[in-house]
Motif scaffolding. Sequence first.
Motif, PDB file in Angstrom:
ATOM      1  N   THR A 413     -24.734   6.934  66.420  1.00 43.88           N
ATOM      2  CA  THR A 413     -24.535   5.473  65.890  1.00 43.88           C
ATOM      3  C   THR A 413     -23.279   5.281  65.239  1.00 43.88           C
ATOM      4  O   THR A 413     -22.577   5.892  64.894  1.00 43.88           O
ATOM      5  N   SER A 414     -22.918   4.153  65.358  1.00 46.41           N
ATOM      6  CA  SER A 414     -21.830   3.410  64.826  1.00 46.41           C
ATOM      7  C   SER A 414     -21.904   2.073  64.522  1.00 46.41           C
ATOM      8  O   SER A 414     -22.183   1.175  65.544  1.00 46.41           O
ATOM      9  N   SER A 415     -21.843   1.486  63.282  1.00 44.27           N
ATOM     10  CA  SER A 415     -22.064   0.067  63.006  1.00 44.27           C
ATOM     11  C   SER A 415     -23.437  -0.353  63.312  1.00 44.27           C
ATOM     12  O   SER A 415     -23.443  -1.743  63.739  1.00 44.27           O
ATOM     13  N   ARG A 418     -26.157   1.917  68.802  1.00 46.21           N
ATOM     14  CA  ARG A 418     -26.158   3.584  69.307  1.00 46.21           C
ATOM     15  C   ARG A 418     -25.448   3.632  70.617  1.00 46.21           C
ATOM     16  O   ARG A 418     -25.484   2.750  71.430  1.00 46.21           O
ATOM     17  N   TYR A 461     -11.737   7.150  64.720  1.00 47.53           N
ATOM     18  CA  TYR A 461     -12.976   6.387  64.175  1.00 47.53           C
ATOM     19  C   TYR A 461     -13.706   5.418  65.277  1.00 47.53           C
ATOM     20  O   TYR A 461     -12.905   4.365  65.631  1.00 47.53           O
ATOM     21  N   LEU A 462     -14.993   5.419  65.567  1.00 44.18           N
ATOM     22  CA  LEU A 462     -15.468   4.828  66.695  1.00 44.18           C
ATOM     23  C   LEU A 462     -15.578   3.438  66.522  1.00 44.18           C
ATOM     24  O   LEU A 462     -15.060   2.587  67.103  1.00 44.18           O
ATOM     25  N   HIS A 463     -15.730   3.137  65.239  1.00 44.57           N
ATOM     26  CA  HIS A 463     -15.631   1.560  64.715  1.00 44.57           C
ATOM     27  C   HIS A 463     -14.442   0.927  64.877  1.00 44.57           C
ATOM     28  O   HIS A 463     -14.477  -0.387  65.119  1.00 44.57           O
ATOM     29  N   GLU A 470     -17.136  -1.625  59.641  1.00 43.38           N
ATOM     30  CA  GLU A 470     -17.473  -0.199  59.156  1.00 43.38           C
ATOM     31  C   GLU A 470     -18.796  -0.089  58.414  1.00 43.38           C
ATOM     32  O   GLU A 470     -19.183  -0.980  57.530  1.00 43.38           O
ATOM     33  N   ASN A 471     -19.454   0.944  58.549  1.00 40.38           N
ATOM     34  CA  ASN A 471     -20.885   0.982  57.771  1.00 40.38           C
ATOM     35  C   ASN A 471     -21.005   2.255  57.287  1.00 40.38           C
ATOM     36  O   ASN A 471     -22.083   2.987  57.500  1.00 40.38           O
ATOM     37  N   SER A 472     -20.254   2.646  56.367  1.00 39.40           N
ATOM     38  CA  SER A 472     -20.313   4.029  56.076  1.00 39.40           C
ATOM     39  C   SER A 472     -20.571   3.756  54.400  1.00 39.40           C
ATOM     40  O   SER A 472     -20.655   4.892  53.521  1.00 39.40           O
ATOM     41  N   VAL A 494     -18.413   9.404  63.804  1.00 44.44           N
ATOM     42  CA  VAL A 494     -19.304   8.495  63.908  1.00 44.44           C
ATOM     43  C   VAL A 494     -20.163   8.227  62.738  1.00 44.44           C
ATOM     44  O   VAL A 494     -19.906   9.192  61.945  1.00 44.44           O
ATOM     45  N   ASP A 495     -21.018   7.135  62.678  1.00 43.10           N
ATOM     46  CA  ASP A 495     -21.820   7.212  61.476  1.00 43.10           C
ATOM     47  C   ASP A 495     -23.049   8.224  61.392  1.00 43.10           C
ATOM     48  O   ASP A 495     -22.968   9.079  60.284  1.00 43.10           O
TER      49      ASP A 495
END
Length: 711
Positions: A413-415, A418, A461-463, A470-472, A494-495
């Motif tokens: 998953t990223s931001s 999936r 960084y995928l995002h 960014e969702n970190s 990734v997240d």
Amino acid sequence: MELAEIDDDIEAFLVDSYENLDRIERDIIQLEKDGGNGEELVRIYRSLHTIKGNCGFLPFPKLEALAHSAESLLSSLRDRNLAITPQIISTLLQTIDSIREMLSVIAATRQESDRDYTALTQTLTALQQPQPDTVTSPSAPIGESVESLDSDIASESHIRVHVGLLERVMNLVGELVLARNQVMGLSAKLKDNSLNTACQRLNLITGELQEQVMKTRLQPINSIWQKFPRLIRDLAIASGKQVEVEMLGVDTEIDKSMIAAIKDPLTHLIRNCIDHGIESPAERTAQGKPSLAKISLRAFHESGKVNIEISDDGRGINLERLKQRAQQLGLITANQAQTMSDSQAIDLIFLPGFSTSEQVTSLSGRGVGMDVVKTNIEKINGIIEIESQSGKGTKFKIKMPLTLTIIPALIVTSSGERYAIPQVNLQELIRLEVESATQQIERIYDVPVYRLRGDLIPLVYLHQVLQTQENSSNLETLSIVILQVDNYRFGLVVDTIEDILDIVVKPLGQQLNMICLFAGATILGDGKVGLIIDVVGLAKQAGVSQKQQQLVSKSGGEIPDAESDRQMILLFTGPEAAPMGIPLTKALRLEKIPATAVEKVANQYVFRHHSQILPLIDLHNIFSDRHHRELELTTETLEIAIVAPHPNVTVGLVVDRIVDIVAEPLTITGIPSRPGILFCTVIQGKITEIIDIDAVIQIANPYLLSASYGS
């Protein structure tokens, strides 16, 4: 007769004729090589007779006349009234080309073309007249063997099925796999033992059905290799060289769609070997080599992939000449030529516009080809490598998946979205605590890197590549997926990392085909769409190759060592909640299965994992002082680490709970605490026992090791 029936008859005629032509062409090449042992002549004669006979039921008089003339020539050869000459071989090959041309027109228009083949028919007729210097001594005509007489009888063990029907069945199995994934996801949420048992059965049946249907799409690689002896013969004659071909692994099977994708790349590699690699007969003789050069084709399965090797025994690749030519073409600078490694120098031939030929010929010199070969192979998730020794020859090694329809993939998953990453590119997974990630991720020359067992791995960084938010902020861990592209690695940040699933690849719409970051899409277990990442396209978009070169060139190869040599450790709890671990390099996969899926064969617990039956070792029965535990009576879900301590030994370790995968220096701080333990160490502040997998297998069932080694 109705038009539909005529059309069906023509389709059947075309299929039979193409099969006969492929067989005839192979036999003609063999005939030229060994002068004919009689069997080739009989097979060619009978195949031509079949084509001519089939024309009698359809309105194709030109094709019938041409096949009849060739059949008459073969009859004279078969009866030993004529000797086999190069002119006869060339004329027969020309006849096969003409018949194939006529068939292609019939396939497109359902009628013969207007082209006149009278000259070729006259040539075939003229060759039937014995010449004074070619008449052979009288001998008995070659009789037809029982085997050749039976060749027209179709085997009852085979039927002919239309490709379109197989495609529809394959699509339905793909939908079943998607439905299976959804049901398995629902079962995991509900935690019902009866449902878990039914889902496990569904999973096994779906997996077996998928495997069997996939086999219906497989074809031996010989279906394209059988064209190459003729190609090599023609190219060798055109270039004035003498070449023989050796083919190994002709029965190696590969998906039909993959065969279509690799035909052109393999053809170009063979042309490249003959034009650039193999020397002239005079040059080979001067070097002490036999004047007859050899091209070898080899195919085999290894590690779930198809491997194809094309090699020649020619002059090899001159790396200095490659560098000089690349500088002349303006593709690299003198500085780059001096600092690049041998592998980087060989990879120059894949640059667009690169060619070592000074003049354009019918075979090469236009500066296109090898870059297209690499691009086409990468499109099917394959890789190509080159090995070369000066004066001894060159080998091209291609590795690619068995199929592109259903593939194992890692879901990340990223931001909030999936994505699926094909497992073929996956090397290992790393999870870091967010607090310690800032210390473990370094920046060297403005490139973020992670130090993996002494190697600097550039991070992407995928995002950032996808330009999403960014969702970190609410994440406790940082996940890194180590991926392999060509001959370098990089880490994709990734997240979260979810699971490895068998996914069905769906093509992207026409509007999205230009996006190089994605190779397709799939439907996930909850019914939502997930995009499949094209790892090669992602690496190019993120400039990973340039980052890798930047690290090497600016550091001059002198990158400071890490404080400690870290290793990836799989942590889990064993009996009595004891912290335990094994090196991740020994672990193949982590599984959760219901205890009801466990079976007992003799005194050995086993479970079915895809198409394998794997032995299970319960660590409770190795390390616990309590009574022997019966796995088949256990009601909870079992957590299993599938380990492979040796290439031919794979078992499943039943653990209490998988805890984490960490990167830690594996320092011995204590002696083995009990049998089955290699040593003790401190990981994350806890004394952790590192398991000796060989010793555990020996304690549980010594036969597993002895049977694997045949001792």
